[in-house]
Write a protein that holds these residues in place. Structure first.
Motif, PDB file in Angstrom:
ATOM      1  N   LEU A  33     116.454  82.044 -16.646  1.00 18.04           N
ATOM      2  CA  LEU A  33     115.730  82.275 -17.888  1.00 18.04           C
ATOM      3  C   LEU A  33     115.440  83.763 -18.089  1.00 18.04           C
ATOM      4  CD1 LEU A  33     114.180  81.060 -20.332  1.00 18.04           C
ATOM      5  CD2 LEU A  33     112.176  81.011 -18.833  1.00 18.04           C
ATOM      6  N   VAL A  34     115.046  84.448 -17.024  1.00 17.31           N
ATOM      7  CA  VAL A  34     114.781  85.891 -17.115  1.00 17.31           C
ATOM      8  C   VAL A  34     116.064  86.651 -17.442  1.00 17.31           C
ATOM      9  CG1 VAL A  34     114.074  87.919 -15.785  1.00 17.31           C
ATOM     10  CG2 VAL A  34     112.738  85.818 -15.652  1.00 17.31           C
ATOM     11  N   ASN A  35     117.191  86.221 -16.874  1.00 19.57           N
ATOM     12  CA  ASN A  35     118.473  86.857 -17.194  1.00 19.57           C
ATOM     13  C   ASN A  35     118.832  86.666 -18.662  1.00 19.57           C
ATOM     14  OD1 ASN A  35     118.881  87.855 -14.629  1.00 19.57           O
ATOM     15  ND2 ASN A  35     120.026  86.078 -13.952  1.00 19.57           N
ATOM     16  N   TYR A  36     118.572  85.466 -19.197  1.00 19.15           N
ATOM     17  CA  TYR A  36     118.807  85.234 -20.626  1.00 19.15           C
ATOM     18  C   TYR A  36     117.906  86.134 -21.469  1.00 19.15           C
ATOM     19  CZ  TYR A  36     121.591  81.012 -19.764  1.00 19.15           C
ATOM     20  OH  TYR A  36     122.552  80.129 -19.371  1.00 19.15           O
ATOM     21  N   LEU A  37     116.652  86.256 -21.072  1.00 16.68           N
ATOM     22  CA  LEU A  37     115.718  87.108 -21.799  1.00 16.68           C
ATOM     23  C   LEU A  37     116.180  88.565 -21.780  1.00 16.68           C
ATOM     24  CD1 LEU A  37     113.026  87.329 -23.312  1.00 16.68           C
ATOM     25  CD2 LEU A  37     111.939  87.691 -21.095  1.00 16.68           C
ATOM     26  N   LEU A  43     120.579  92.766 -26.548  1.00 15.76           N
ATOM     27  CA  LEU A  43     121.179  92.488 -27.850  1.00 15.76           C
ATOM     28  C   LEU A  43     120.286  92.998 -28.987  1.00 15.76           C
ATOM     29  CD1 LEU A  43     123.540  91.085 -29.327  1.00 15.76           C
ATOM     30  CD2 LEU A  43     122.117  89.031 -29.385  1.00 15.76           C
ATOM     31  N   ALA A  44     118.979  92.799 -28.863  1.00 13.49           N
ATOM     32  CA  ALA A  44     118.051  93.289 -29.888  1.00 13.49           C
ATOM     33  C   ALA A  44     118.055  94.813 -29.950  1.00 13.49           C
ATOM     34  CB  ALA A  44     116.641  92.774 -29.603  1.00 13.49           C
ATOM     35  N   GLY A  45     118.163  95.475 -28.809  1.00  7.30           N
ATOM     36  CA  GLY A  45     118.227  96.934 -28.788  1.00  7.30           C
ATOM     37  C   GLY A  45     119.477  97.456 -29.470  1.00  7.30           C
ATOM     38  N   ILE A  46     120.599  96.812 -29.204  1.00 10.59           N
ATOM     39  CA  ILE A  46     121.858  97.213 -29.839  1.00 10.59           C
ATOM     40  C   ILE A  46     121.769  96.996 -31.348  1.00 10.59           C
ATOM     41  CG2 ILE A  46     124.315  96.639 -30.048  1.00 10.59           C
ATOM     42  CD1 ILE A  46     124.206  96.011 -27.000  1.00 10.59           C
ATOM     43  N   ALA A  47     121.199  95.860 -31.750  1.00  8.78           N
ATOM     44  CA  ALA A  47     121.049  95.573 -33.182  1.00  8.78           C
ATOM     45  C   ALA A  47     120.127  96.591 -33.844  1.00  8.78           C
ATOM     46  CB  ALA A  47     120.509  94.159 -33.380  1.00  8.78           C
ATOM     47  N   ALA A  74     112.771 104.528 -31.075  1.00 10.94           N
ATOM     48  CA  ALA A  74     112.028 103.401 -30.507  1.00 10.94           C
ATOM     49  C   ALA A  74     112.970 102.420 -29.816  1.00 10.94           C
ATOM     50  CB  ALA A  74     111.233 102.694 -31.599  1.00 10.94           C
ATOM     51  N   ALA A  75     114.141 102.186 -30.406  1.00 12.83           N
ATOM     52  CA  ALA A  75     115.107 101.283 -29.783  1.00 12.83           C
ATOM     53  C   ALA A  75     115.624 101.859 -28.470  1.00 12.83           C
ATOM     54  CB  ALA A  75     116.275 101.024 -30.736  1.00 12.83           C
ATOM     55  N   LEU A  76     115.874 103.164 -28.438  1.00  9.20           N
ATOM     56  CA  LEU A  76     116.363 103.785 -27.202  1.00  9.20           C
ATOM     57  C   LEU A  76     115.301 103.778 -26.111  1.00  9.20           C
ATOM     58  CD1 LEU A  76     118.363 106.792 -28.663  1.00  9.20           C
ATOM     59  CD2 LEU A  76     119.262 104.660 -27.734  1.00  9.20           C
ATOM     60  N   VAL A  77     114.056 104.101 -26.462  1.00  2.00           N
ATOM     61  CA  VAL A  77     112.978 104.087 -25.463  1.00  2.00           C
ATOM     62  C   VAL A  77     112.732 102.668 -24.971  1.00  2.00           C
ATOM     63  CG1 VAL A  77     110.496 104.477 -25.139  1.00  2.00           C
ATOM     64  CG2 VAL A  77     111.884 106.188 -26.287  1.00  2.00           C
ATOM     65  N   GLY A  78     112.728 101.709 -25.879  1.00  6.95           N
ATOM     66  CA  GLY A  78     112.576 100.310 -25.477  1.00  6.95           C
ATOM     67  C   GLY A  78     113.707  99.847 -24.574  1.00  6.95           C
ATOM     68  N   GLY A  79     114.920 100.275 -24.872  1.00  2.00           N
ATOM     69  CA  GLY A  79     116.056  99.927 -24.016  1.00  2.00           C
ATOM     70  C   GLY A  79     115.952 100.532 -22.628  1.00  2.00           C
ATOM     71  N   ILE A  80     115.483 101.773 -22.564  1.00  2.00           N
ATOM     72  CA  ILE A  80     115.312 102.424 -21.256  1.00  2.00           C
ATOM     73  C   ILE A  80     114.267 101.687 -20.438  1.00  2.00           C
ATOM     74  CG2 ILE A  80     114.449 104.511 -20.134  1.00  2.00           C
ATOM     75  CD1 ILE A  80     115.802 106.084 -22.452  1.00  2.00           C
TER      76      ILE A  80
END
Length: 97
Positions: A33-37, A43-47, A74-80
């Protein structure tokens, strides 16, 4: 016995305790489940980066207020943060064990 000596003895005793973390039974489903999350977060970061890039082009073309760099940042920082959380926790757990 002085307080400093008692604290020293307690710390020496606690340093000798060996703790080996083990996973509880049926942990595989939770890890899955954590891997799916994590996959959905990626995917959300790429979008968000794609959306921010498209919005940036739209704002530049129409001369509107440029807000899209905030979205991209914000997407890049969240992805990091999202991609580094797992390795950081693995290092913390392995260093303490």
């Amino acid at each position: 016995m002085s307080t400093a000596h008692a604290v020293s003895e307690a710390l020496t005793f606690l340093a000798e305790i060996q703790i080996t973390p083990t996973s509880p039974p049926e942990m595989g489903k939770f890890v899955n489940l954590v891997n799916y999350l994590a996959w959905f977060v990626s995917l959300a970061g790429i979008a968000a980066v794609i959306y921010g890039g498209g919005k940036f082009g739209w704002e530049r073309f129409h001369g509107g207020a440029v807000e899209s760099p905030k979205i991209i940042m914000a997407a890049l920082v969240g992805g990091i943060i999202a991609t580094s959380a797992g390795p950081i926790m693995n290092n913390v757990v392995s260093a303490s064990g």
